[in-house]
Design a protein around this motif. Structure first.
Motif, PDB file in Angstrom:
ATOM      1  N   GLU A 140     -19.449   0.173 -22.854  1.00 49.93           N
ATOM      2  CA  GLU A 140     -20.151  -1.108 -22.985  1.00 49.93           C
ATOM      3  C   GLU A 140     -19.880  -1.750 -24.346  1.00 49.93           C
ATOM      4  O   GLU A 140     -19.706  -2.967 -24.440  1.00 49.93           O
ATOM      5  CB  GLU A 140     -21.654  -0.918 -22.766  1.00 49.93           C
ATOM      6  N   VAL A 141     -19.841  -0.936 -25.385  1.00 48.08           N
ATOM      7  CA  VAL A 141     -19.533  -1.459 -26.720  1.00 48.08           C
ATOM      8  C   VAL A 141     -18.120  -2.042 -26.723  1.00 48.08           C
ATOM      9  O   VAL A 141     -17.882  -3.123 -27.277  1.00 48.08           O
ATOM     10  CB  VAL A 141     -19.692  -0.368 -27.807  1.00 48.08           C
ATOM     11  N   ASP A 142     -17.189  -1.358 -26.078  1.00 48.89           N
ATOM     12  CA  ASP A 142     -15.827  -1.893 -25.958  1.00 48.89           C
ATOM     13  C   ASP A 142     -15.837  -3.222 -25.206  1.00 48.89           C
ATOM     14  O   ASP A 142     -15.130  -4.161 -25.585  1.00 48.89           O
ATOM     15  CB  ASP A 142     -14.905  -0.907 -25.240  1.00 48.89           C
ATOM     16  N   ALA A 143     -16.635  -3.304 -24.145  1.00 46.99           N
ATOM     17  CA  ALA A 143     -16.712  -4.545 -23.364  1.00 46.99           C
ATOM     18  C   ALA A 143     -17.303  -5.685 -24.193  1.00 46.99           C
ATOM     19  O   ALA A 143     -16.835  -6.823 -24.126  1.00 46.99           O
ATOM     20  CB  ALA A 143     -17.544  -4.319 -22.099  1.00 46.99           C
ATOM     21  N   TYR A 170     -16.651 -10.834 -27.075  1.00 51.04           N
ATOM     22  CA  TYR A 170     -16.824 -11.702 -28.238  1.00 51.04           C
ATOM     23  C   TYR A 170     -15.555 -11.846 -29.080  1.00 51.04           C
ATOM     24  O   TYR A 170     -15.495 -12.695 -29.961  1.00 51.04           O
ATOM     25  CB  TYR A 170     -17.969 -11.201 -29.118  1.00 51.04           C
ATOM     26  N   GLY A 171     -14.553 -11.009 -28.824  1.00 47.77           N
ATOM     27  CA  GLY A 171     -13.330 -11.079 -29.623  1.00 47.77           C
ATOM     28  C   GLY A 171     -13.517 -10.534 -31.026  1.00 47.77           C
ATOM     29  O   GLY A 171     -12.900 -11.005 -31.972  1.00 47.77           O
ATOM     30  N   ILE A 172     -14.379  -9.530 -31.160  1.00 47.50           N
ATOM     31  CA  ILE A 172     -14.679  -8.913 -32.447  1.00 47.50           C
ATOM     32  C   ILE A 172     -14.356  -7.422 -32.343  1.00 47.50           C
ATOM     33  O   ILE A 172     -14.834  -6.757 -31.424  1.00 47.50           O
ATOM     34  CB  ILE A 172     -16.182  -9.060 -32.809  1.00 47.50           C
ATOM     35  N   PRO A 173     -13.589  -6.857 -33.259  1.00 42.39           N
ATOM     36  CA  PRO A 173     -13.322  -5.416 -33.217  1.00 42.39           C
ATOM     37  C   PRO A 173     -14.629  -4.601 -33.290  1.00 42.39           C
ATOM     38  O   PRO A 173     -15.583  -5.014 -33.950  1.00 42.39           O
ATOM     39  CB  PRO A 173     -12.457  -5.176 -34.461  1.00 42.39           C
ATOM     40  N   VAL A 174     -14.644  -3.471 -32.615  1.00 41.83           N
ATOM     41  CA  VAL A 174     -15.848  -2.625 -32.569  1.00 41.83           C
ATOM     42  C   VAL A 174     -16.411  -2.320 -33.956  1.00 41.83           C
ATOM     43  O   VAL A 174     -17.619  -2.472 -34.167  1.00 41.83           O
ATOM     44  CB  VAL A 174     -15.583  -1.321 -31.773  1.00 41.83           C
ATOM     45  N   PRO A 175     -15.592  -1.912 -34.938  1.00 39.31           N
ATOM     46  CA  PRO A 175     -16.174  -1.617 -36.259  1.00 39.31           C
ATOM     47  C   PRO A 175     -16.921  -2.811 -36.855  1.00 39.31           C
ATOM     48  O   PRO A 175     -17.922  -2.640 -37.548  1.00 39.31           O
ATOM     49  CB  PRO A 175     -14.965  -1.239 -37.118  1.00 39.31           C
ATOM     50  N   LEU A 203     -18.650  -4.988 -35.173  1.00 39.37           N
ATOM     51  CA  LEU A 203     -19.961  -5.077 -34.522  1.00 39.37           C
ATOM     52  C   LEU A 203     -20.984  -4.182 -35.223  1.00 39.37           C
ATOM     53  O   LEU A 203     -22.161  -4.509 -35.291  1.00 39.37           O
ATOM     54  CB  LEU A 203     -19.871  -4.656 -33.046  1.00 39.37           C
ATOM     55  N   PHE A 204     -20.509  -3.050 -35.758  1.00 41.88           N
ATOM     56  CA  PHE A 204     -21.396  -2.091 -36.414  1.00 41.88           C
ATOM     57  C   PHE A 204     -21.610  -2.395 -37.897  1.00 41.88           C
ATOM     58  O   PHE A 204     -22.402  -1.726 -38.547  1.00 41.88           O
ATOM     59  CB  PHE A 204     -20.842  -0.666 -36.276  1.00 41.88           C
ATOM     60  N   ALA A 205     -20.919  -3.370 -38.426  1.00 38.45           N
ATOM     61  CA  ALA A 205     -20.970  -3.650 -39.866  1.00 38.45           C
ATOM     62  C   ALA A 205     -22.110  -4.590 -40.261  1.00 38.45           C
ATOM     63  O   ALA A 205     -22.216  -4.954 -41.420  1.00 38.45           O
ATOM     64  CB  ALA A 205     -19.638  -4.221 -40.329  1.00 38.45           C
ATOM     65  N   GLY A 206     -22.941  -4.970 -39.337  1.00 38.32           N
ATOM     66  CA  GLY A 206     -24.074  -5.839 -39.636  1.00 38.32           C
ATOM     67  C   GLY A 206     -23.926  -7.220 -39.022  1.00 38.32           C
ATOM     68  O   GLY A 206     -22.827  -7.666 -38.700  1.00 38.32           O
ATOM     69  N   VAL A 207     -25.056  -7.876 -38.884  1.00 35.85           N
ATOM     70  CA  VAL A 207     -25.112  -9.168 -38.208  1.00 35.85           C
ATOM     71  C   VAL A 207     -24.261 -10.218 -38.909  1.00 35.85           C
ATOM     72  O   VAL A 207     -23.433 -10.883 -38.281  1.00 35.85           O
ATOM     73  CB  VAL A 207     -26.578  -9.654 -38.099  1.00 35.85           C
ATOM     74  N   GLU A 208     -24.470 -10.387 -40.190  1.00 44.15           N
ATOM     75  CA  GLU A 208     -23.722 -11.426 -40.915  1.00 44.15           C
ATOM     76  C   GLU A 208     -22.224 -11.186 -40.826  1.00 44.15           C
ATOM     77  O   GLU A 208     -21.447 -12.119 -40.632  1.00 44.15           O
ATOM     78  CB  GLU A 208     -24.171 -11.494 -42.368  1.00 44.15           C
ATOM     79  N   HIS A 209     -21.827  -9.940 -40.957  1.00 45.24           N
ATOM     80  CA  HIS A 209     -20.405  -9.603 -40.880  1.00 45.24           C
ATOM     81  C   HIS A 209     -19.865  -9.929 -39.485  1.00 45.24           C
ATOM     82  O   HIS A 209     -18.799 -10.538 -39.358  1.00 45.24           O
ATOM     83  CB  HIS A 209     -20.212  -8.125 -41.205  1.00 45.24           C
ATOM     84  N   ALA A 210     -20.590  -9.518 -38.445  1.00 48.96           N
ATOM     85  CA  ALA A 210     -20.139  -9.760 -37.071  1.00 48.96           C
ATOM     86  C   ALA A 210     -20.050 -11.256 -36.779  1.00 48.96           C
ATOM     87  O   ALA A 210     -19.081 -11.715 -36.177  1.00 48.96           O
ATOM     88  CB  ALA A 210     -21.070  -9.070 -36.081  1.00 48.96           C
ATOM     89  N   VAL A 211     -21.038 -12.025 -37.211  1.00 44.32           N
ATOM     90  CA  VAL A 211     -21.013 -13.474 -36.995  1.00 44.32           C
ATOM     91  C   VAL A 211     -19.821 -14.085 -37.721  1.00 44.32           C
ATOM     92  O   VAL A 211     -19.128 -14.948 -37.184  1.00 44.32           O
ATOM     93  CB  VAL A 211     -22.337 -14.131 -37.433  1.00 44.32           C
ATOM     94  N   HIS A 212     -19.555 -13.618 -38.925  1.00 50.68           N
ATOM     95  CA  HIS A 212     -18.417 -14.119 -39.691  1.00 50.68           C
ATOM     96  C   HIS A 212     -17.094 -13.824 -38.974  1.00 50.68           C
ATOM     97  O   HIS A 212     -16.138 -14.588 -39.073  1.00 50.68           O
ATOM     98  CB  HIS A 212     -18.409 -13.501 -41.094  1.00 50.68           C
ATOM     99  N   LYS A 213     -17.028 -12.714 -38.249  1.00 50.33           N
ATOM    100  CA  LYS A 213     -15.804 -12.312 -37.560  1.00 50.33           C
ATOM    101  C   LYS A 213     -15.628 -12.986 -36.195  1.00 50.33           C
ATOM    102  O   LYS A 213     -14.574 -12.859 -35.583  1.00 50.33           O
ATOM    103  CB  LYS A 213     -15.776 -10.786 -37.363  1.00 50.33           C
ATOM    104  N   LEU A 214     -16.656 -13.691 -35.709  1.00 49.53           N
ATOM    105  CA  LEU A 214     -16.519 -14.388 -34.433  1.00 49.53           C
ATOM    106  C   LEU A 214     -15.369 -15.388 -34.508  1.00 49.53           C
ATOM    107  O   LEU A 214     -15.294 -16.165 -35.456  1.00 49.53           O
ATOM    108  CB  LEU A 214     -17.789 -15.178 -34.110  1.00 49.53           C
ATOM    109  N   PRO A 215     -14.486 -15.381 -33.523  1.00 48.92           N
ATOM    110  CA  PRO A 215     -13.448 -16.407 -33.502  1.00 48.92           C
ATOM    111  C   PRO A 215     -14.101 -17.796 -33.429  1.00 48.92           C
ATOM    112  O   PRO A 215     -15.149 -17.962 -32.795  1.00 48.92           O
ATOM    113  CB  PRO A 215     -12.670 -16.109 -32.212  1.00 48.92           C
TER     114      PRO A 215
END
Length: 105
Positions: free
Chosen positions: A36-39, A44-49, A51-63
């Motif tokens: 599910e994490v892979d899905a 979202y087009g964000i590498p799994v690591p 997603l685990f690096a925190g909300v701000e980081h994940a949002v920043h990585k969103l295409p």
């Protein structure tokens, strides 16, 4: 999800789960499994690591094409001098008070 303007139903359809299953995972009742994490990562087009690096980081990585101009789908779009806010403004607004894309336990 807030950063993309998606609902739980949208995410569920994108990763092959029922909306109720996404709800349980986001609330922490049920843990996300690795498939599910892979899905979610692919959706979202964000590498799994990231997603685990925190909300701000994940949002920043969103295409850029995955970021919503209208946050949460029902709020007023951010505007700057009569035009829709740029990516930097959207990221700043999304980081403030955002509860995240997904809750991973």
């Amino acid at each position: 999800m807030r950063a993309t303007g998606e609902t739980q139903r949208d995410l569920a359809a994108g990763i092959g789960l029922a909306q109720s299953q996404v709800s349980k995972r986001q609330s922490g009742i049920t843990a996300w499994d690795l498939a599910e994490v892979d899905a979610v990562s692919r959706h979202y087009g964000i590498p799994v690591p990231d997603l685990f690096a925190g909300v701000e980081h994940a949002v920043h990585k969103l295409p850029a094409h995955r970021r919503a101009v209208t946050i949460g789908g029902t709020q007023t779009a951010l505007t700057v001098q009569g035009r829709t806010a740029g990516a930097a403004m959207r990221r700043a607004a999304l980081a403030v008070g955002s509860q995240g894309l997904v809750k991973l336990s």
